[in-house]
Design a protein around this motif. Structure first.
Motif, PDB file in Angstrom:
ATOM      1  N   THR A   1       6.029   2.014  -9.859  1.00 59.79           N
ATOM      2  CA  THR A   1       6.181   0.778  -9.073  1.00 59.79           C
ATOM      3  C   THR A   1       5.263  -0.310  -9.629  1.00 59.79           C
ATOM      4  O   THR A   1       5.624  -1.489  -9.658  1.00 59.79           O
ATOM      5  CB  THR A   1       5.876   1.047  -7.591  1.00 59.79           C
ATOM      6  OG1 THR A   1       6.653   2.165  -7.154  1.00 59.79           O
ATOM      7  CG2 THR A   1       6.219  -0.153  -6.737  1.00 59.79           C
TER       8      THR A   1
ATOM      9  N   ARG B   1      13.065  -0.576  -0.147  1.00 61.88           N
ATOM     10  CA  ARG B   1      12.078  -0.974  -1.151  1.00 61.88           C
ATOM     11  C   ARG B   1      12.307  -2.389  -1.669  1.00 61.88           C
ATOM     12  O   ARG B   1      11.427  -2.977  -2.305  1.00 61.88           O
ATOM     13  CB  ARG B   1      12.053   0.042  -2.286  1.00 61.88           C
ATOM     14  CG  ARG B   1      11.640   1.410  -1.763  1.00 61.88           C
ATOM     15  CD  ARG B   1      11.322   2.385  -2.850  1.00 61.88           C
ATOM     16  NE  ARG B   1      10.089   3.068  -2.484  1.00 61.88           N
ATOM     17  CZ  ARG B   1       9.158   3.442  -3.356  1.00 61.88           C
ATOM     18  NH1 ARG B   1       9.321   3.208  -4.628  1.00 61.88           N
ATOM     19  NH2 ARG B   1       8.070   4.048  -2.957  1.00 61.88           N
TER      20      ARG B   1
ATOM     21  N   THR C   1      -1.517  -0.825  -4.523  1.00 64.91           N
ATOM     22  CA  THR C   1      -1.927   0.560  -4.736  1.00 64.91           C
ATOM     23  C   THR C   1      -0.717   1.440  -4.532  1.00 64.91           C
ATOM     24  O   THR C   1      -0.067   1.396  -3.478  1.00 64.91           O
ATOM     25  CB  THR C   1      -3.061   0.964  -3.775  1.00 64.91           C
ATOM     26  OG1 THR C   1      -4.192   0.149  -4.047  1.00 64.91           O
ATOM     27  CG2 THR C   1      -3.446   2.416  -3.975  1.00 64.91           C
ATOM     28  N   GLY C   2      -0.412   2.232  -5.548  1.00 67.49           N
ATOM     29  CA  GLY C   2       0.766   3.093  -5.466  1.00 67.49           C
ATOM     30  C   GLY C   2       1.005   3.724  -6.817  1.00 67.49           C
ATOM     31  O   GLY C   2       0.074   3.913  -7.602  1.00 67.49           O
ATOM     32  N   SER C   3       2.254   4.033  -7.084  1.00 68.81           N
ATOM     33  CA  SER C   3       2.557   4.776  -8.304  1.00 68.81           C
ATOM     34  C   SER C   3       2.585   3.868  -9.537  1.00 68.81           C
ATOM     35  O   SER C   3       2.792   2.657  -9.430  1.00 68.81           O
ATOM     36  CB  SER C   3       3.916   5.455  -8.149  1.00 68.81           C
ATOM     37  OG  SER C   3       4.913   4.475  -8.014  1.00 68.81           O
TER      38      SER C   3
ATOM     39  N   GLY D   1       0.781  -1.239   0.000  1.00 65.94           N
ATOM     40  CA  GLY D   1       0.000   0.000   0.000  1.00 65.94           C
ATOM     41  C   GLY D   1       0.808   1.282   0.000  1.00 65.94           C
ATOM     42  O   GLY D   1       2.024   1.277   0.218  1.00 65.94           O
TER      43      GLY D   1
ATOM     44  N   CYS E   1      -5.766   9.401  -4.740  1.00 66.50           N
ATOM     45  CA  CYS E   1      -5.608   8.876  -6.095  1.00 66.50           C
ATOM     46  C   CYS E   1      -6.691   9.418  -7.015  1.00 66.50           C
ATOM     47  O   CYS E   1      -6.392  10.015  -8.037  1.00 66.50           O
ATOM     48  CB  CYS E   1      -5.612   7.359  -6.066  1.00 66.50           C
ATOM     49  SG  CYS E   1      -6.966   6.673  -5.119  1.00 66.50           S
TER      50      CYS E   1
ATOM     51  N   GLU F   1       0.679  14.410 -12.394  1.00 65.92           N
ATOM     52  CA  GLU F   1      -0.107  14.233 -11.166  1.00 65.92           C
ATOM     53  C   GLU F   1       0.554  15.026 -10.042  1.00 65.92           C
ATOM     54  O   GLU F   1       1.669  14.717  -9.627  1.00 65.92           O
ATOM     55  CB  GLU F   1      -0.171  12.749 -10.802  1.00 65.92           C
ATOM     56  CG  GLU F   1      -1.067  12.498  -9.606  1.00 65.92           C
ATOM     57  CD  GLU F   1      -1.071  11.041  -9.164  1.00 65.92           C
ATOM     58  OE1 GLU F   1      -0.012  10.384  -9.184  1.00 65.92           O
ATOM     59  OE2 GLU F   1      -2.145  10.572  -8.776  1.00 65.92           O
TER      60      GLU F   1
ATOM     61  N   LYS G   1       2.267  -5.214   3.440  1.00 70.79           N
ATOM     62  CA  LYS G   1       3.453  -4.353   3.519  1.00 70.79           C
ATOM     63  C   LYS G   1       3.041  -2.901   3.324  1.00 70.79           C
ATOM     64  O   LYS G   1       2.773  -2.446   2.220  1.00 70.79           O
ATOM     65  CB  LYS G   1       4.493  -4.728   2.458  1.00 70.79           C
ATOM     66  CG  LYS G   1       5.848  -4.180   2.833  1.00 70.79           C
ATOM     67  CD  LYS G   1       6.707  -3.752   1.673  1.00 70.79           C
ATOM     68  CE  LYS G   1       6.331  -2.443   1.105  1.00 70.79           C
ATOM     69  NZ  LYS G   1       6.538  -1.260   1.962  1.00 70.79           N
TER      70      LYS G   1
ATOM     71  N   TRP H   1       1.010   5.740   1.048  1.00 73.35           N
ATOM     72  CA  TRP H   1       1.029   6.508   2.287  1.00 73.35           C
ATOM     73  C   TRP H   1      -0.114   7.492   2.426  1.00 73.35           C
ATOM     74  O   TRP H   1      -0.204   8.203   3.415  1.00 73.35           O
ATOM     75  CB  TRP H   1       2.356   7.260   2.436  1.00 73.35           C
ATOM     76  CG  TRP H   1       2.800   8.022   1.207  1.00 73.35           C
ATOM     77  CD1 TRP H   1       3.756   7.636   0.311  1.00 73.35           C
ATOM     78  CD2 TRP H   1       2.315   9.283   0.726  1.00 73.35           C
ATOM     79  NE1 TRP H   1       3.895   8.565  -0.695  1.00 73.35           N
ATOM     80  CE2 TRP H   1       3.015   9.598  -0.464  1.00 73.35           C
ATOM     81  CE3 TRP H   1       1.353  10.191   1.178  1.00 73.35           C
ATOM     82  CZ2 TRP H   1       2.795  10.751  -1.199  1.00 73.35           C
ATOM     83  CZ3 TRP H   1       1.124  11.352   0.440  1.00 73.35           C
ATOM     84  CH2 TRP H   1       1.843  11.618  -0.730  1.00 73.35           C
TER      85      TRP H   1
ATOM     86  N   GLU I   1       6.619   2.753   3.431  1.00 73.07           N
ATOM     87  CA  GLU I   1       7.695   3.088   4.376  1.00 73.07           C
ATOM     88  C   GLU I   1       7.422   4.398   5.110  1.00 73.07           C
ATOM     89  O   GLU I   1       7.973   4.649   6.164  1.00 73.07           O
ATOM     90  CB  GLU I   1       9.049   3.162   3.654  1.00 73.07           C
ATOM     91  CG  GLU I   1       9.107   4.025   2.395  1.00 73.07           C
ATOM     92  CD  GLU I   1       8.690   3.269   1.122  1.00 73.07           C
ATOM     93  OE1 GLU I   1       7.798   2.395   1.197  1.00 73.07           O
ATOM     94  OE2 GLU I   1       9.250   3.568   0.052  1.00 73.07           O
TER      95      GLU I   1
ATOM     96  N   LEU J   1      -3.271   2.476  -9.620  1.00 73.64           N
ATOM     97  CA  LEU J   1      -2.077   3.314  -9.797  1.00 73.64           C
ATOM     98  C   LEU J   1      -2.443   4.800  -9.828  1.00 73.64           C
ATOM     99  O   LEU J   1      -3.501   5.193  -9.387  1.00 73.64           O
ATOM    100  CB  LEU J   1      -1.355   2.878 -11.073  1.00 73.64           C
ATOM    101  CG  LEU J   1      -1.089   1.354 -11.154  1.00 73.64           C
ATOM    102  CD1 LEU J   1      -0.444   0.986 -12.475  1.00 73.64           C
ATOM    103  CD2 LEU J   1      -0.249   0.870  -9.988  1.00 73.64           C
TER     104      LEU J   1
END
Ligand code: NAD
Length: 474
Positions: free
Chosen positions: A230, A207, A225-227, A148, A282, A380, A174, A150, A177, A249
C-alpha cells in the motif's frame, strides 16, 4: 449486545450513526458483532478534507501554547475514558487488556499526546556572522491525512495525529477497515476537547476511500503506517498532489544473540520482542539468529517463557496473548508455519492453531533449525511464530540480518555492550536495540530504511516531518 450498560458499549453507541446501520465489525476472538462503523464514500472524503482545510488557518493562528494546552487536555480525556477504550480495543483488535496490550496502548496514547505538547521546535540560527543572518523555522503544512493499520490502531493513530495537530495542521484520519471503532472512539474523545473540524474521521471497508484520501489535491502530507504494497501506491499517488510522505511500512527484524549472552537473562526480552501483540507488531523480532555455542540454552529458556504466557480471550484478566486480528492474517501464519515444518523445521513449542480458543487463535510457536530462504524466515509473518536460526560466525549473522529488502528494526543480545554496539553499527535498520527489541520512547526518533519506509516519527524530528521549513534570510 448483552452488556449494553458497560462503558465501552456507551462509547460504541456514541460513535454509531444508529445501531445496525453501517458495516458490522466483529470481535476478533469470538466473531460476535462489536458495533457498526459508518461506511463513508469517496464523496465523504472530499467533504472531510474540505472541512479540515476550512478549519486549518484558525487552528494554526491559535498558536503553539494554545494547541499544546489542548493536547494536554486531550491526554487527560483519554485517561478519563481509558478502561472503556481499552475494552473496546481489546474486543475489536483481539489484544488482551493485560500485559503490553490494550491498557498499555491506551496509556501510550496519553503519553504521546503529552510528549507532542511538550516538544518545541525553536528557530535554528544557521548563519549569524555580522554580515549574514539566516534562521530556519517551521510552520504548519496544511491538511494531513493519517492512514493507519489494524495492529496498534490507537497508538499509531496518535503517533500521526498528535504531532500533526501540535504543528497547526488539521487532520483527516482513516483507520484500518478492520479496527475502525476504537479509532472512532478515540477521535470522539479528542473532539470533546478540540475545536470543530480540526480532526475529522472517515471510515470505510472500501479501500478506494483510503486511496482517494492519499490522492486528494488538498492533502499536504500523508502519514501512512501499513504494508509496503500500500505504501508504494501512496508514493504513486503523491506524484500528482506532491503530498509529503512519512511511510512506516513492513519489516522483518532480525535479532542476533552473541556467544557471550546470558540465555536466562535475555529470554523474557526475546519473548516480548517477538510476541508482543501476538507478533502483530511492525518492529517485532521476526527472525532470531543464535550462536551455536548457546543455541540450545537460548531455545530452552525462550520456550520456558513461551509456555507460561497465557493466550485467550482479551477481556479475561491474566491473558497476555490474543488471537490473530483477522482470518487473512491467520491464514498467512498457518501457511508459513506448515511450510516451515514441511521443510524440516523443528517445532519447539506450538506449531498449530488453537481452535479451542476461537477461530483466529494460533499457538505461540517457536520453530528451530531453519535456514535463510525458508519463507517463515524471509517473509513477514506478523503473527506468533518465531523462526530460530543457528550461526557459527558473526560475519554470517550480520550478512543474514542485512540480506532482506526491509530494515525497520534489529537487535543484538550480549553481556558485552561494546561488542554489541560494534555489531549494531553494521546492521542496516532504522533502529538497532541492544538487549531489547521494539521498545519505544516518545523523544527518540523512529523510522525505517530500505522498503520499510522513510521519514521519522516522534520528538523534534517527528514535528519537523509534519511541518514546512521556512528560511528567514536577512
Ligand atoms: P495495509 O497496507 O493493508 O492497510 C493500511 C491502511 O491503508 C488501511 O487503513 C487501509 O485501508 C489503507 N489503504 C488501503 N489501500 C490504500 C490505498 N490505495 N491508498 C491509501 N490507503 C490505503 O496494512 P495493514 O494490513 O493494515 O497493516 C499491516 C502491515 O503494516 C504490516 O506489513 C506491518 O509490518 C505494517 N506496519 C508497519 C508499522 C511501522 O511502523 N512501520 C506499524 C504497524 C504496521
Amino acid at each position: 449486545m448483552s452488556d449494553i450498560h458497560t462503558a465501552d458499549d456507551a462509547l460504541i453507541a456514541r460513535i454509531q450513526a444508529s445501531p445496525g446501520s453501517g458495516r458490522a465489525i466483529p470481535d476478533a476472538a469470538t466473531g460476535a458483532i462489536v458495533g457498526y462503523a459508518p461506511e463513508h464514500t469517496v464523496t465523504d472524503v472530499d467533504t472531510a478534507v474540505a472541512r479540515a482545510a476550512t478549519a486549518q488557518p484558525a487552528w494554526e493562528e491559535a498558536g503553539h501554547a494554545a494547541r499544546s494546552a489542548l493536547l494536554l487536555a486531550a491526554a487527560d480525556a483519554v485517561e478519563a475514558h481509558a478502561e472503556a477504550l481499552a475494552r473496546l480495543l481489546s474486543r475489536e483488535q483481539g489484544k488482551p487488556l493485560d500485559g503490553p496490550n490494550a491498557r498499555f496502548e491506551v496509556g501510550a496514547c496519553a503519553t504521546w499526546l503529552r510528549a507532542a505538547a511538550a516538544t518545541v521546535l525553536e528557530p535554528q540560527v544557521i548563519v549569524d556572522d555580522g554580515t549574514d543572518y539566516a534562521e530556519l523555522t517551521y510552520r504548519a503544512l496544511g491538511v494531513v491525512a493519517a492512514i493507519g493499520p489494524w495492529n496498534w490502531p490507537l497508538m499509531i493513530g496518535i503517533w500521526q495525529i498528535a504531532p500533526a495537530l501540535r504543528m497547526g495542521n488539521t487532520v483527516v484520519v482513516k483507520p484500518s477497515e478492520y479496527t475502525p471503532l476504537s479509532v472512532l472512539a478515540l477521535v470522539d474523545i479528542l473532539n470533546g476537547v478540540l475545536p470543530a473540524d480540526v480532526l475529522v474521521p472517515v471510515t470505510s471497508g472500501d479501500r478506494a476511500v483510503g486511496a482517494r484520501l492519499a490522492a486528494h489535491p488538498d492533502i499536504d502530507k500523508v502519514m501512512f503506517t501499513g504494508s509496503t504494497a500500500t505504501g508504494r501506491k501512496i508514493v504513486e499517488a503523491s506524484g500528482a498532489n506532491l503530498a509529503r510522505l512519512t511511510l512506516e511500512l513492513g519489516g522483518n527484524d532480525a535479532g542476533i544473540v552473541l556467544p557471550d549472552a546470558d540465555p536466562a537473562a535475555i529470554a523474557e526480552g526475546l519473548f516480548w520482542g517477538a510476541f508482543i501483540n501476538t507478533g502483530q507488531t511492525c518492529a517485532a523480532l521476526k527472525r532470531l539468529y543464535v550462536h551455536e555455542s548457546i543455541y540450545d540454552e537460548v531455545l530452552d529458556a525462550l520456550a520456558a517463557v513461551a509456555e507460561r504466557m497465557p493466550m485467550g480471550y482479551g477481556l479475561d484478566e491474566g491473558t497476555v496473548l490474543g488471537p490473530l486480528q483477522n482470518p487473512a492474517q491467520f491464514a498467512i501464519v498457518q501457511r508459513l508455519v506448515e511450510d516451515a515444518k514441511a521443510r524440516g523445521g523443528r517445532v519447539v513449542v506450538g506449531g498449530e492453531p488453537a481452535p479451542e480458543l476461537g477461530a483466529n487463535f494460533f499457538r505461540t510457536t517457536i520453530i528451530a533449525d531453519l535456514a535463510d530462504g525458508v519463507p517463515l524466515v524471509d517473509e513477514e509473518q506478523f503473527g506468533p511464530a518465531l523462526p530460530v536460526i543457528r550461526y557459527t560466525d558473526i560475519e554470517e549473522a550480520v550478512a543474514a540480518a542485512n540480506r532482506l529488502d526491509v530494515g525497520l528494526g534489529a537487535s543484538v543480545w550480549s553481556t558485552d555492550r561494546a561488542a554489541a554496539r560494534a555489531v549494531a553499527a553494521r546492521l542496516r535498520a532504522g533502529t538497532v536495540w541492544i538487549n531489547a527489541h521494539g521498545t519505544l520512547h516518545p523523544k527518540v526518533p523512529f523510522g525505517g530504511v530500505k522498503s520499510s519506509g522513510y521519514g521519522l516519527e516522534f520528538g523534534a524530528e517527528g514535528l519537523k516531518a509534519v511541518a514546512e521549513p521556512r528560511v528567514v534570510n536577512g
